[in-house]
Design an enzyme around this catalytic site. Structure first.
Site, PDB file in Angstrom:
ATOM      1  N   HIS A  45       2.876  -5.247  -4.693  1.00  0.00           N
ATOM      2  CA  HIS A  45       3.056  -3.873  -4.219  1.00  0.00           C
ATOM      3  C   HIS A  45       3.549  -2.963  -5.347  1.00  0.00           C
ATOM      4  O   HIS A  45       3.125  -1.814  -5.438  1.00  0.00           O
ATOM      5  CB  HIS A  45       4.032  -3.842  -3.039  1.00  0.00           C
ATOM      6  N   ASP A  80       5.213   3.200  -0.091  1.00  0.00           N
ATOM      7  CA  ASP A  80       4.465   2.038   0.368  1.00  0.00           C
ATOM      8  C   ASP A  80       4.443   2.085   1.890  1.00  0.00           C
ATOM      9  O   ASP A  80       5.478   2.241   2.536  1.00  0.00           O
ATOM     10  CB  ASP A  80       5.166   0.767  -0.118  1.00  0.00           C
TER      11      ASP A  80
END
Length: 479
Positions: free
Chosen positions: A24, A115
């Site tokens: 990520h 995110d």
């Protein structure tokens, strides 16, 4: 609160907040670099535990936020649920502190790109009247499937894969073992499934949604999807491997493990062009001892050269006698970690054996490397299907009745990639997708245009807010 001043008229400030894992951090950090290259002040806000893994990056500032487990990160929490709850509380507080710290600085924060695993970051952005943009790190296909689950268009547990095609009419027909594993057994990973679905909890409040994919790759299959309308801005791979638009951008700039680039490079230099099988199953996959044995002997018996990345925690699973046999053959090398992009782009590399995580899949596509898919769970299963059946850049290794991929199956897959008529077709497709990847992020490409539109909107909003004398009222109130 004063968020905008004269000196920041044409320079918006975007804070990028990744979920703190390698898969990520990399794409969101790469997005921050893309924004910085277009005249945006970019700040990466990552956890105190992961911040030491971020190298100094030109034009990107790095600041820390707290997940409540500052010394050891996720491993300190003990469970996904505990970690996420703590991150929400502590992350919201420390992200607020970053925003407030910059309110009277030359570049007040304009937008939070977060995110999608962390929807609380959008709540923080809205509290301060800022723009908020969700960033999805899975494929558009996978995101569309979970968006449909969230909207009730696909029920759980999923007993009939046909439900996916009914809900998403342009998707290919899936078999049960080609869909995210916990759709059929949602009780198997309840915290992870909840995190997947939480991505859509407040998405309607976001000003943008971005996905790390590109239009040529997936636009057709997600056309008409309801409840999830993201701009595809990928692939988020360092620029030097694609368009070359960011000077010196040769790696992501974040590594939770120490790479062994020099050792890998020296070994690769000794091997002929297109002769190496590169094997890596990412930073999280843990294979069984039986599966490790089948891979090990399958590689030895294949008679191909190979470079295999095995984390130290997995070394004990290697079969007895394998290392001795490896030493005799002198055809293979095992390392604990390496710079994957360097290996994939090396002329000696012919094939990538992968777990089909989305970042690895995009890297294989972007660098034109044929793939053997060995998916384990979650989104890796549909990614493997697309690698073989939709994009035609590789094959999936099939499991036996016990859920193990045998050495004979590995050898079959490698032979398809390395020899014969089908290997030519696969390589042609791999080269095609490499060129389309470059095109998407190059100036005027579909992904570049979406990023450019985002940047221009932020710049124009700053100018309008100042002209209207609304510097102290938050950007959203100025529009």
């Amino acid at each position: 609160m004063n968020f905008i001043n004269e000196s920041s008229l044409s320079t918006p400030h975007v804070v990028v907040v990744p979920y703190p894992s390698q898969g990520h951090i990399n794409p969101l950090l790469q997005f921050a670099k893309r924004l910085a290259s277009k005249g945006i002040k970019a700040t990466l806000a990552t956890t105190k535990y992961t911040i030491s893994s971020i190298s100094s990056i030109k034009n990107v500032t790095v600041e820390s936020i707290s997940d409540g487990f500052d010394e050891h990160g996720f491993s300190q929490a003990g469970s996904e649920e505990v970690f996420l709850n703590s991150f929400k509380v502590n992350g919201s507080k420390s992200l607020s502190q970053i925003i407030e710290k910059h309110q009277n600085a030359p570049f007040p924060v304009t937008c939070v790109v977060y995110d999608a695993f962390l929807p609380w970051a959008l709540d923080v952005a809205k509290k301060y009247g800022l723009y908020g943009a969700a960033f999805f790190t899975n494929s558009a296909t996978v995101c569309s499937i979970f968006a449909s689950v969230d909207r009730g268009l696909i029920g759980l547990p999923l007993n009939d894969p046909e439900e996916v095609v009914k809900a998403l009419t342009k998707m290919p027909k899936f078999k049960a073992n080609e869909l995210p594993s916990f759709l059929k057994k949602p009780e198997s990973y309840p915290a992870y499934l909840a995190m997947k679905l939480s991505q859509y909890s407040n998405l309607g409040l976001a000003d943008w949604a971005f996905c790390n994919s590109f239009e040529d790759l997936e636009l057709e299959v997600i056309e008409g999807v309801q409840g999830w309308d993201a701009k595809m801005i990928g692939p988020m791979v360092p620029s030097s491997y694609l368009d070359g638009g960011i000077e010196g951008d040769i790696d992501y700039g974040a590594s939770l493990w120490k790479p062994l680039s020099g050792q890998c490079k020296e070994w690769l230099q000794t091997k002929p062009t297109k002769s190496i099988i590169y094997i890596s199953f990412g930073s999280m996959v843990s294979l069984t001892q039986e599966q490790m044995g089948e891979i090990a002997w399958g590689l030895i018996e294949s008679n191909y050269n190979f470079l295999w990345v095995i984390r130290e925690s997995q070394y004990s699973k290697l079969p007895q006698g394998f290392l001795e046999e490896l030493g005799k053959s002198k055809r293979g090398m095992i390392v604990t970690w390496c710079n994957q992009l360097e290996v994939l782009s090396h002329e000696a590399t012919a094939c990538f054996m992968t777990h089909c995580g989305w970042n690895s899949t995009l890297e294989g596509l972007s660098l034109g490397v044929p793939m053997v898919g060995v998916p384990q769970w979650s989104d890796q299963l549909p990614d493997a299907k697309f690698i073989e059946e939709v994009w035609g850049v590789g094959v999936r290794a099939n499991e036996d009745d016990k859920g193990v991929v045998t050495r004979e199956e590995f050898q079959r897959c490698l032979k398809v990639i390395m020899e014969g008529k089908r290997s030519v077709e696969i390589r042609e497709n791999a080269n095609k997708w490499r060129e389309l990847s470059k095109k998407a992020v190059s100036k005027g490409g579909s992904s570049d245009n979406h990023i450019e539109d985002f940047v221009q909107h932020l710049k124009n909003a700053n100018v309008r807010a100042s002209a209207n004398g609304l510097e102290g009222q938050g950007l959203l109130q100025a529009n």
